[in-house]
Design a protein around this motif. Structure first.
Motif, PDB file in Angstrom:
ATOM      1  N   ALA A   1       0.829  -1.208   0.000  1.00 37.28           N
ATOM      2  CA  ALA A   1       0.000   0.000   0.000  1.00 37.28           C
ATOM      3  C   ALA A   1       0.864   1.259   0.000  1.00 37.28           C
ATOM      4  O   ALA A   1       0.580   2.227  -0.718  1.00 37.28           O
ATOM      5  CB  ALA A   1      -0.930  -0.003   1.212  1.00 37.28           C
ATOM      6  N   ASN A   2       1.926   1.241   0.794  1.00 38.24           N
ATOM      7  CA  ASN A   2       2.823   2.399   0.838  1.00 38.24           C
ATOM      8  C   ASN A   2       3.506   2.623  -0.501  1.00 38.24           C
ATOM      9  O   ASN A   2       3.664   3.772  -0.951  1.00 38.24           O
ATOM     10  CB  ASN A   2       3.882   2.199   1.931  1.00 38.24           C
ATOM     11  CG  ASN A   2       3.298   2.262   3.333  1.00 38.24           C
ATOM     12  OD1 ASN A   2       2.260   2.899   3.549  1.00 38.24           O
ATOM     13  ND2 ASN A   2       3.936   1.615   4.282  1.00 38.24           N
ATOM     14  N   ASN A   3       3.902   1.526  -1.147  1.00 40.44           N
ATOM     15  CA  ASN A   3       4.547   1.657  -2.455  1.00 40.44           C
ATOM     16  C   ASN A   3       3.582   2.217  -3.491  1.00 40.44           C
ATOM     17  O   ASN A   3       3.969   3.043  -4.323  1.00 40.44           O
ATOM     18  CB  ASN A   3       5.074   0.292  -2.918  1.00 40.44           C
ATOM     19  CG  ASN A   3       6.280  -0.160  -2.107  1.00 40.44           C
ATOM     20  OD1 ASN A   3       6.984   0.665  -1.524  1.00 40.44           O
ATOM     21  ND2 ASN A   3       6.521  -1.457  -2.060  1.00 40.44           N
ATOM     22  N   ARG A   4       2.316   1.750  -3.436  1.00 38.19           N
ATOM     23  CA  ARG A   4       1.321   2.281  -4.385  1.00 38.19           C
ATOM     24  C   ARG A   4       1.089   3.762  -4.148  1.00 38.19           C
ATOM     25  O   ARG A   4       0.930   4.544  -5.094  1.00 38.19           O
ATOM     26  CB  ARG A   4       0.008   1.504  -4.249  1.00 38.19           C
ATOM     27  CG  ARG A   4       0.067   0.095  -4.785  1.00 38.19           C
ATOM     28  CD  ARG A   4      -1.324  -0.450  -5.091  1.00 38.19           C
ATOM     29  NE  ARG A   4      -2.212  -0.373  -3.944  1.00 38.19           N
ATOM     30  CZ  ARG A   4      -2.311  -1.333  -3.035  1.00 38.19           C
ATOM     31  NH1 ARG A   4      -1.570  -2.426  -3.132  1.00 38.19           N
ATOM     32  NH2 ARG A   4      -3.159  -1.211  -2.035  1.00 38.19           N
ATOM     33  N   THR A   5       1.053   4.144  -2.875  1.00 40.27           N
ATOM     34  CA  THR A   5       0.865   5.560  -2.555  1.00 40.27           C
ATOM     35  C   THR A   5       2.013   6.399  -3.092  1.00 40.27           C
ATOM     36  O   THR A   5       1.810   7.474  -3.679  1.00 40.27           O
ATOM     37  CB  THR A   5       0.752   5.746  -1.034  1.00 40.27           C
ATOM     38  OG1 THR A   5      -0.358   4.988  -0.541  1.00 40.27           O
ATOM     39  CG2 THR A   5       0.560   7.212  -0.682  1.00 40.27           C
ATOM     40  N   LYS A   6       3.251   5.893  -2.915  1.00 34.98           N
ATOM     41  CA  LYS A   6       4.417   6.622  -3.411  1.00 34.98           C
ATOM     42  C   LYS A   6       4.378   6.763  -4.934  1.00 34.98           C
ATOM     43  O   LYS A   6       4.717   7.819  -5.483  1.00 34.98           O
ATOM     44  CB  LYS A   6       5.700   5.905  -2.986  1.00 34.98           C
ATOM     45  CG  LYS A   6       5.974   5.999  -1.490  1.00 34.98           C
ATOM     46  CD  LYS A   6       7.230   5.219  -1.115  1.00 34.98           C
ATOM     47  CE  LYS A   6       7.497   5.289   0.379  1.00 34.98           C
ATOM     48  NZ  LYS A   6       8.691   4.487   0.772  1.00 34.98           N
TER      49      LYS A   6
ATOM     50  N   ARG B   1       1.696   6.734  -6.873  1.00 37.00           N
ATOM     51  CA  ARG B   1       0.644   7.682  -7.254  1.00 37.00           C
ATOM     52  C   ARG B   1       1.094   9.120  -7.024  1.00 37.00           C
ATOM     53  O   ARG B   1       0.813  10.002  -7.824  1.00 37.00           O
ATOM     54  CB  ARG B   1      -0.626   7.382  -6.462  1.00 37.00           C
ATOM     55  CG  ARG B   1      -1.330   6.106  -6.934  1.00 37.00           C
ATOM     56  CD  ARG B   1      -2.490   5.724  -6.046  1.00 37.00           C
ATOM     57  NE  ARG B   1      -3.109   4.487  -6.503  1.00 37.00           N
ATOM     58  CZ  ARG B   1      -4.025   3.830  -5.805  1.00 37.00           C
ATOM     59  NH1 ARG B   1      -4.424   4.297  -4.633  1.00 37.00           N
ATOM     60  NH2 ARG B   1      -4.542   2.711  -6.278  1.00 37.00           N
ATOM     61  N   GLU B   2       1.792   9.317  -5.906  1.00 34.72           N
ATOM     62  CA  GLU B   2       2.306  10.656  -5.634  1.00 34.72           C
ATOM     63  C   GLU B   2       3.347  11.060  -6.682  1.00 34.72           C
ATOM     64  O   GLU B   2       3.427  12.223  -7.083  1.00 34.72           O
ATOM     65  CB  GLU B   2       2.921  10.705  -4.235  1.00 34.72           C
ATOM     66  CG  GLU B   2       1.886  10.616  -3.118  1.00 34.72           C
ATOM     67  CD  GLU B   2       2.546  10.552  -1.754  1.00 34.72           C
ATOM     68  OE1 GLU B   2       3.789  10.389  -1.696  1.00 34.72           O
ATOM     69  OE2 GLU B   2       1.818  10.667  -0.739  1.00 34.72           O
ATOM     70  N   MET B   3       4.108  10.058  -7.134  1.00 31.75           N
ATOM     71  CA  MET B   3       5.128  10.347  -8.138  1.00 31.75           C
ATOM     72  C   MET B   3       4.491  10.741  -9.469  1.00 31.75           C
ATOM     73  O   MET B   3       4.915  11.689 -10.135  1.00 31.75           O
ATOM     74  CB  MET B   3       6.018   9.118  -8.328  1.00 31.75           C
ATOM     75  CG  MET B   3       7.158   9.321  -9.329  1.00 31.75           C
ATOM     76  SD  MET B   3       8.110   7.805  -9.552  1.00 31.75           S
ATOM     77  CE  MET B   3       8.803   7.633  -7.898  1.00 31.75           C
ATOM     78  N   TYR B   4       3.419   9.989  -9.859  1.00 33.30           N
ATOM     79  CA  TYR B   4       2.779  10.271 -11.141  1.00 33.30           C
ATOM     80  C   TYR B   4       1.974  11.570 -11.111  1.00 33.30           C
ATOM     81  O   TYR B   4       1.977  12.338 -12.072  1.00 33.30           O
ATOM     82  CB  TYR B   4       1.840   9.116 -11.527  1.00 33.30           C
ATOM     83  CG  TYR B   4       2.565   7.868 -11.939  1.00 33.30           C
ATOM     84  CD1 TYR B   4       3.642   7.921 -12.813  1.00 33.30           C
ATOM     85  CD2 TYR B   4       2.184   6.624 -11.438  1.00 33.30           C
ATOM     86  CE1 TYR B   4       4.323   6.777 -13.185  1.00 33.30           C
ATOM     87  CE2 TYR B   4       2.859   5.464 -11.808  1.00 33.30           C
ATOM     88  CZ  TYR B   4       3.929   5.550 -12.682  1.00 33.30           C
ATOM     89  OH  TYR B   4       4.587   4.426 -13.049  1.00 33.30           O
ATOM     90  N   ALA B   5       1.270  11.776 -10.003  1.00 31.27           N
ATOM     91  CA  ALA B   5       0.370  12.921  -9.941  1.00 31.27           C
ATOM     92  C   ALA B   5       0.930  14.101  -9.153  1.00 31.27           C
ATOM     93  O   ALA B   5       0.310  15.162  -9.104  1.00 31.27           O
ATOM     94  CB  ALA B   5      -0.964  12.498  -9.312  1.00 31.27           C
ATOM     95  N   GLY B   6       2.096  13.940  -8.588  1.00 32.52           N
ATOM     96  CA  GLY B   6       2.635  14.987  -7.726  1.00 32.52           C
ATOM     97  C   GLY B   6       3.238  16.149  -8.485  1.00 32.52           C
ATOM     98  O   GLY B   6       3.447  16.111  -9.710  1.00 32.52           O
ATOM     99  N   SER B   7       3.510  17.203  -7.751  1.00 29.33           N
ATOM    100  CA  SER B   7       4.059  18.426  -8.338  1.00 29.33           C
ATOM    101  C   SER B   7       5.454  18.216  -8.897  1.00 29.33           C
ATOM    102  O   SER B   7       5.845  18.834  -9.884  1.00 29.33           O
ATOM    103  CB  SER B   7       4.070  19.537  -7.283  1.00 29.33           C
ATOM    104  OG  SER B   7       4.854  19.141  -6.159  1.00 29.33           O
ATOM    105  N   LYS B   8       6.243  17.307  -8.276  1.00 28.75           N
ATOM    106  CA  LYS B   8       7.602  17.073  -8.744  1.00 28.75           C
ATOM    107  C   LYS B   8       7.602  16.517 -10.164  1.00 28.75           C
ATOM    108  O   LYS B   8       8.401  16.904 -11.013  1.00 28.75           O
ATOM    109  CB  LYS B   8       8.333  16.124  -7.807  1.00 28.75           C
ATOM    110  CG  LYS B   8       8.626  16.712  -6.434  1.00 28.75           C
ATOM    111  CD  LYS B   8       9.408  15.733  -5.580  1.00 28.75           C
ATOM    112  CE  LYS B   8       9.734  16.337  -4.217  1.00 28.75           C
ATOM    113  NZ  LYS B   8      10.483  15.394  -3.359  1.00 28.75           N
TER     114      LYS B   8
END
Length: 221
Positions: A146-151, A153-160
């Motif tokens: 779950a933590n890896n999926r969250t990371k 998703r944050e990578m794909y949709a995040g500001s960075k």
């Protein structure tokens, strides 16, 4: 305060139900495993004390058996000397040793039953502990996933990520400008002989294709 109040509670416990009702399953499984481990240590320590008690009792019984033999010999000696009174007293002492040995043997039997029960409890506790540890590994794997999926998703949709792609756009625009400047630098430069011949060949090819198209259309018409 522990989750379980005694060994039987652990043996009868449904680990799955406990985890389903827990607000924090990971924390609950750690507590369950800790209490199971502590209880297992206590049960083994109790079994060790029982075994030690049995050994001490058997040593005492061996001494009582020798004492019985001694009083029997004394009683026989007294009778051989026509001292029935002493023989009777010796037999009384022998009987005391017999009674004590029988009592100790009875206690050993009780301890045997307790030891067998402890052995069964230890086996069941170990099974429960293995079950709990298996569940712990499963929960840990799910949490990591779950933590890896969250990371991700944050990578794909995040500001960075958005910033990175915007920088790619800027770099591509710079490349376009550089290519444009290179192309513009060639404008107005007289054509070489090879360029003009290449254009003629290209023109002949187009004329041939045009003639073939006209011929086909006339046949179809």
């Amino acid at each position: 305060m522990g989750i379980f109040s005694r060994t039987r509670d652990i043996i009868a416990a449904n680990v799955t139900d406990l985890l389903d009702k827990a607000e924090d399953p990971a924390k609950m499984i750690r507590m369950i495993i800790l209490e199971m481990e502590e209880t297992l240590v206590e049960v083994r320590a109790s079994a060790a004390r029982t075994i030690a008690d049995q050994k001490e009792m058997r040593r005492h019984i061996a001494k009582l058996d020798k004492l019985q033999e001694s009083w029997t010999e004394k009683a026989e000696l007294a009778l051989s000397k026509d001292r029935e009174d002493l023989a009777k007293a010796a037999l009384v002492e022998r009987q005391k040793a017999v009674d004590m040995a029988e009592q100790l043997n009875s206690e050993i039997i009780v301890l045997d039953d307790a030891l067998r029960a402890s052995e069964g409890d230890i086996a069941k506790l170990q099974t429960k502990l293995r079950e709990a540890r298996t569940r712990q590994n499963a929960i840990q794997t799910r949490m990591e996933s779950a933590n890896n999926r969250t990371k991700l998703r944050e990578m794909y949709a995040g500001s960075k990520t958005a910033d990175a792609f915007s920088r790619f756009d800027v770099l591509e625009r710079r490349a376009d400008m550089a290519e444009g400047r290179a192309d513009a630098a060639g404008l107005g430069i007289p054509k070489t002989l090879e360029d003009e011949i290449a254009e003629l060949r290209s023109s002949d090819k187009i004329d041939a294709e045009l003639a073939a198209l006209k011929a086909r259309m006339s046949r179809e018409g």
